[in-house]
Design a protein around this motif. Structure first.
Motif, mmCIF file in Angstrom:
data_model
loop_
_atom_site.group_PDB
_atom_site.id
_atom_site.type_symbol
_atom_site.label_atom_id
_atom_site.label_comp_id
_atom_site.label_asym_id
_atom_site.label_seq_id
_atom_site.Cartn_x
_atom_site.Cartn_y
_atom_site.Cartn_z
ATOM 1 N N THR A 252 0.829 -1.111 0.018
ATOM 2 C CA THR A 252 0.099 -0.010 -0.060
ATOM 3 C C THR A 252 0.821 1.176 -0.006
ATOM 4 O OG1 THR A 252 -1.531 -1.190 1.269
ATOM 5 C CG2 THR A 252 -1.972 1.188 1.336
ATOM 6 N N MET A 253 1.906 1.369 0.692
ATOM 7 C CA MET A 253 2.923 2.449 0.735
ATOM 8 C C MET A 253 3.475 2.687 -0.519
ATOM 9 S SD MET A 253 4.176 4.955 2.779
ATOM 10 C CE MET A 253 5.389 6.053 3.030
ATOM 11 N N ARG A 254 3.826 1.516 -1.116
ATOM 12 C CA ARG A 254 4.599 1.681 -2.560
ATOM 13 C C ARG A 254 3.382 2.201 -3.554
ATOM 14 N NH1 ARG A 254 7.807 -3.945 -2.173
ATOM 15 N NH2 ARG A 254 9.829 -3.095 -1.325
ATOM 16 N N ALA A 255 2.101 1.673 -3.431
ATOM 17 C CA ALA A 255 1.050 1.980 -4.144
ATOM 18 C C ALA A 255 0.977 3.684 -4.086
ATOM 19 C CB ALA A 255 -0.105 1.495 -3.974
ATOM 20 N N ALA A 257 3.196 5.771 -3.511
ATOM 21 C CA ALA A 257 4.469 6.281 -4.199
ATOM 22 C C ALA A 257 4.120 6.399 -5.744
ATOM 23 C CB ALA A 257 5.901 5.623 -3.778
ATOM 24 N N ILE A 258 3.426 5.735 -6.292
ATOM 25 C CA ILE A 258 3.351 5.588 -7.772
ATOM 26 C C ILE A 258 1.975 6.158 -8.156
ATOM 27 C CG2 ILE A 258 5.001 3.805 -8.578
ATOM 28 C CD1 ILE A 258 2.559 1.829 -8.321
ATOM 29 N N GLY A 259 1.288 6.714 -6.937
ATOM 30 C CA GLY A 259 0.091 7.681 -7.396
ATOM 31 C C GLY A 259 -0.997 6.610 -7.717
ATOM 32 N N ALA A 260 -0.847 5.364 -7.342
ATOM 33 C CA ALA A 260 -1.983 4.480 -7.632
ATOM 34 C C ALA A 260 -3.460 4.619 -6.733
ATOM 35 C CB ALA A 260 -1.581 3.179 -7.375
ATOM 36 N N ARG A 261 -4.393 4.241 -7.347
ATOM 37 C CA ARG A 261 -5.690 4.176 -6.589
ATOM 38 C C ARG A 261 -6.338 2.949 -6.747
ATOM 39 N NH1 ARG A 261 -7.813 9.530 -5.741
ATOM 40 N NH2 ARG A 261 -9.389 8.281 -4.410
ATOM 41 N N GLY A 262 -7.473 2.729 -5.730
ATOM 42 C CA GLY A 262 -8.440 1.401 -5.873
ATOM 43 C C GLY A 262 -7.394 0.105 -6.089
ATOM 44 N N THR A 263 -8.351 -1.006 -6.107
ATOM 45 C CA THR A 263 -7.830 -2.518 -6.048
ATOM 46 C C THR A 263 -6.804 -2.457 -7.325
ATOM 47 O OG1 THR A 263 -10.283 -3.081 -5.416
ATOM 48 C CG2 THR A 263 -8.730 -4.780 -6.473
ATOM 49 N N HIS A 264 -6.999 -1.990 -8.378
ATOM 50 C CA HIS A 264 -5.877 -2.188 -9.358
ATOM 51 C C HIS A 264 -4.510 -1.382 -9.161
ATOM 52 C CE1 HIS A 264 -9.161 -3.866 -11.690
ATOM 53 N NE2 HIS A 264 -8.999 -3.261 -12.956
ATOM 54 N N GLY A 265 -4.622 -0.502 -8.172
ATOM 55 C CA GLY A 265 -3.662 0.114 -7.899
ATOM 56 C C GLY A 265 -2.701 -0.826 -6.954
ATOM 57 N N ILE A 266 -3.652 -1.337 -5.991
ATOM 58 C CA ILE A 266 -2.642 -2.235 -5.203
ATOM 59 C C ILE A 266 -2.409 -3.590 -6.206
ATOM 60 C CG2 ILE A 266 -3.310 -4.038 -3.161
ATOM 61 C CD1 ILE A 266 -3.239 -1.079 -2.448
ATOM 62 N N GLU A 268 -1.115 -3.564 -9.047
ATOM 63 C CA GLU A 268 -0.237 -3.372 -9.672
ATOM 64 C C GLU A 268 1.369 -2.876 -8.883
ATOM 65 O OE1 GLU A 268 1.295 -2.058 -13.386
ATOM 66 O OE2 GLU A 268 0.214 -3.776 -12.654
ATOM 67 N N SER A 269 1.093 -2.409 -7.684
ATOM 68 C CA SER A 269 2.219 -2.263 -6.666
ATOM 69 C C SER A 269 2.726 -3.643 -6.468
ATOM 70 C CB SER A 269 1.675 -1.560 -5.321
ATOM 71 O OG SER A 269 2.678 -1.614 -4.356
ATOM 72 N N ALA A 270 1.923 -4.823 -6.116
ATOM 73 C CA ALA A 270 2.235 -6.113 -5.755
ATOM 74 C C ALA A 270 3.025 -6.784 -6.951
ATOM 75 C CB ALA A 270 1.261 -6.714 -5.477
ATOM 76 N N ARG A 271 2.562 -6.375 -8.332
ATOM 77 C CA ARG A 271 3.229 -6.803 -9.447
ATOM 78 C C ARG A 271 4.655 -6.222 -9.632
ATOM 79 N NH1 ARG A 271 4.607 -4.927 -14.402
ATOM 80 N NH2 ARG A 271 3.526 -2.969 -14.331
ATOM 81 N N LEU A 272 4.642 -4.872 -9.574
ATOM 82 C CA LEU A 272 5.882 -4.185 -9.690
ATOM 83 C C LEU A 272 6.904 -4.562 -8.884
ATOM 84 C CD1 LEU A 272 4.345 -0.643 -10.271
ATOM 85 C CD2 LEU A 272 5.844 -2.138 -11.987
ATOM 86 N N TRP A 273 6.610 -4.801 -7.559
ATOM 87 C CA TRP A 273 7.407 -5.199 -6.303
ATOM 88 C C TRP A 273 6.797 -6.386 -5.512
ATOM 89 C CZ3 TRP A 273 6.133 0.189 -7.104
ATOM 90 C CH2 TRP A 273 7.065 0.889 -7.762
ATOM 91 N N PRO A 274 6.968 -7.499 -5.904
ATOM 92 C CA PRO A 274 6.333 -8.436 -5.369
ATOM 93 C C PRO A 274 6.922 -8.674 -3.756
ATOM 94 C CG PRO A 274 7.052 -9.261 -7.515
ATOM 95 C CD PRO A 274 7.675 -7.784 -7.080
ATOM 96 N N SER A 365 -2.098 15.250 -1.763
ATOM 97 C CA SER A 365 -1.611 14.852 -3.088
ATOM 98 C C SER A 365 -0.184 14.487 -2.830
ATOM 99 C CB SER A 365 -1.838 16.223 -3.857
ATOM 100 O OG SER A 365 -1.349 15.968 -5.214
ATOM 101 N N PHE A 366 0.219 13.694 -3.442
ATOM 102 C CA PHE A 366 1.724 13.248 -3.540
ATOM 103 C C PHE A 366 2.430 13.208 -4.668
ATOM 104 C CE2 PHE A 366 -0.732 10.665 -0.298
ATOM 105 C CZ PHE A 366 -0.109 11.118 0.895
ATOM 106 N N LEU A 367 3.486 13.498 -4.714
ATOM 107 C CA LEU A 367 4.241 13.458 -6.011
ATOM 108 C C LEU A 367 4.597 11.978 -6.320
ATOM 109 C CD1 LEU A 367 6.814 16.384 -5.872
ATOM 110 C CD2 LEU A 367 4.768 16.159 -6.987
ATOM 111 N N ALA A 368 4.255 11.473 -7.481
ATOM 112 C CA ALA A 368 4.530 10.276 -7.814
ATOM 113 C C ALA A 368 5.659 9.869 -8.396
ATOM 114 C CB ALA A 368 3.334 9.576 -8.395
ATOM 115 N N LEU A 369 6.378 8.446 -8.290
ATOM 116 C CA LEU A 369 7.318 8.203 -9.121
ATOM 117 C C LEU A 369 6.981 8.275 -10.670
ATOM 118 C CD1 LEU A 369 8.760 5.387 -6.607
ATOM 119 C CD2 LEU A 369 9.502 7.749 -7.012
#
Length: 394
Positions: A252-255, A257-266, A268-274, A365-369
């Motif tokens: 969730t913290m990494r999500a 950091a990339i400006g993710a939202r919702g279920t797909h955001g979680i 994607e975070s788990a895909r990018l950094w398992p 609002s966070f600055l996303a990677l």
């Protein structure tokens, strides 16, 4: 069946398996994570896996390890088969998992077999449903406090996020009465640190008993609005739930950091950094692969960052790509594992993580990677500049 050269076996051990162990499989080590990010160790590991596939072809590659049959998978279809055919003939309860998890959850479903596994799996699937807990209400309570803190400091750090996250987790799992019980999760963390060493660390029975007594006191309340209120013998399963929620917090913290939202955001975070970089299975009988038989008790290794970030196969490998979750995907993209061994808490984790993203993003609002996203991301070091929503950031 491809058998790696001694040099390539050494490369896999040095670039893939040992760095993964060093970072901490059960609980992450901050110092090693900092070094891993600096050197982008996962990029080296992925390149090593690509070399293995290019040199030996798509079949599993046996490593030259004395006294142990170990096969590394390099083909997505083989990953799909391995997970689909678990726990028989590919058992989840490998020797290495049993050695690690006995430190804090000797009766967990991941190290169970036969009828005990079936019974515990059914209990987990029944209990770990989002509708069993008022997830949104709990998350919003704690996110509101975290938002006020972030607005006062101007940044979100892992330390402040982690404290709020564990309050959310303890309330979801055990109820409001456990909200402030930092000692419970601190003791669990100490046991998990021992578990990082698996066979090499003696069990601390006193610490384990203290943790279990404290946990059972919370469970005895069967507090309404928590997972503890669910029927069944939960005592041996809850340590794993808490363990899994730690990984969910990292995701969730990494999500964020990339400006993710919702279920797909979680997702994607788990895909990018398992957070489960290595999936292990152990064969209970000889198995046939690409025209060759592998013996019983072969350990199969799936290095998930390779399959999730392989730019040769995935045009979106190094960018945030939530759209991929709306269509059929590569069978080796498995942020929550797959097959009969898929994480039974998947939907609950997704609900909790996405609710946290939404609650914080409503006000901050966070600055996303930006892409290309790093192959290794040290969550401990994340310091995210935050501004109130509606404030222009230049």
């Amino acid at each position: 069946m491809a058998i790696s050269s001694r040099l390539d076996t050494t490369r896999v051990l040095a670039a893939v398996l040992l760095p993964t162990l060093a970072k901490g499989v059960i609980v992450r080590r901050p110092g090693v994570m900092a070094l891993a990010e600096k050197t982008q160790s996962d990029a080296t590991a992925i390149d090593t896996m690509r070399h293995l596939r290019d040199r030996y072809g798509p079949e599993p590659v046996r490593l030259r390890i004395t006294g142990r049959s170990v096969a590394v998978l390099v083909d997505p279809a083989d990953v799909g088969r391995l997970l689909a055919e678990s726990p028989e003939p590919f058992a989840l309860a490998t020797k290495e998992k049993k050695a690690a998890l006995r430190h804090f959850q000797p009766h967990g479903v991941l190290v169970s077999e036969g009828e005990a596994r079936e019974r515990r799996r059914e209990l987990n699937e029944s209990a770990l449903r989002p509708e069993n807990v008022p997830v949104d209400a709990i998350v919003r309570d704690e996110a509101d406090l975290l938002t006020r803190h972030v607005m006062s400091t101007g940044e979100l750090t892992w330390d402040s996020f982690s404290q709020a996250w564990w309050r959310i987790v303890r309330r979801i799992v055990l109820g409001d009465g456990a909200r402030s019980d930092d000692q419970l999760t601190d003791d669990l963390k100490a046991l998990r640190q021992n578990a990082n060493w698996a066979f090499l660390h003696p069990r601390q029975r006193g610490l384990r008993e203290r943790f279990q007594r404290r946990l059972d006191e919370h469970l005895e309340r069967r507090e309404e609005g928590s997972l503890a209120a669910q029927p069944g013998d939960l005592s041996g399963q809850v340590p794993h739930w808490l363990f899994a929620f730690d990984a969910a917090g990292i995701v969730t913290m990494r999500a964020l950091a990339i400006g993710a939202r919702g279920t797909h955001g979680i997702l994607e975070s788990a895909r990018l950094w398992p957070t489960t970089p290595v999936i292990l299975r152990e064969s209970t009988k000889p198995t046939h692969w690409h025209g060759t038989w592998l013996p019983k008790n072969t350990e199969f290794v799936v290095f998930t960052p390779f399959f999730h970030r392989d730019e040769d196969r995935l045009p979106y490998a190094d960018r945030y790509a939530p759209e991929i979750w709306d269509r059929p995907r590569d069978p080796a993209i498995v942020p929550f594992s797959g097959g009969p061994g898929v994480c039974p808490g998947r939907d609950l984790v997704l609900a909790t993580g996405s609710a946290t993203l939404d609650a914080l993003s409503e006000h901050l609002s966070f600055l996303a990677l930006s892409a290309p996203l790093p192959r290794t991301l040290n969550h401990f070091a994340l310091r995210m500049h935050a501004t109130p929503m509606g404030t222009r950031v230049s």
